[in-house]
Design a protein around this motif. Structure first.
Motif: not given
Length: 165
Positions: A14-18, A104-110, A115-116
């Protein structure tokens, strides 16, 4: 392969893909999402390109659009693009892409991505697809030979695409 090993492999891939995705976007200028062309800018509509409203595009209309895009980037108007002008344009696109990714990806709004958060959704799917493509024999592992084949195949595709330009 035990569960810990699989999890570690998934995280590493996953890290490689990102990392690969960020690097490719930064170096190629490919925009995220639909409506972006090879240079990462909004694709013009047919109507915008068809400046004489004839219902067809001429080479001159296409060239005119290309000239206008060039002139937008030529900040000092000298008819040349300096390294600084090109970098400034690329940085503007990178800022827009980064903002969209965070939104789009900031689930916790910080305002930041962990990485998660990055690994969720399409990145997790990409990682899984990449692993499956590399695992030619379907044994759940990627051998050195399978890895080398994937690298060679990917290189071949890029080379073929360049010759099409």
């Amino acid at each position: 392969m035990n569960m810990k090993m699989r999890t570690a492999t998934r995280i590493a891939l996953t890290g490689l893909v990102i990392a690969t995705g960020f690097g490719a976007q930064a170096s190629s200028g490919n925009g995220e999402g639909r409506g972006h062309g090879k240079m990462g800018h909004e694709r013009p509509s047919f109507a915008a390109l068809d400046t004489d409203a004839s219902g067809t595009l001429t080479r001159e209309e296409m060239a005119s659009h290309g000239r206008a895009r060039f002139e937008e980037r030529d900040v000092n108007g000298d008819g040349m693009l300096s390294k600084e002008e090109m970098l400034a344009d690329g940085n503007k696109r990178a800022e827009r892409r980064a903002g969209k990714m965070i939104k789009r990806h900031d689930a916790n709004g910080d305002g930041m991505l962990s990485f998660e958060e990055m690994a969720q959704g399409k990145y997790e799917e990409r990682q899984s697809e990449m692993f499956e493509r590399m695992d030619d024999d379907g044994d759940g592992t990627v051998s050195e030979a399978e890895f080398a084949e994937m690298q060679h195949h990917g290189h071949k595709k890029r080379h073929m695409n360049k010759s099409d330009d």
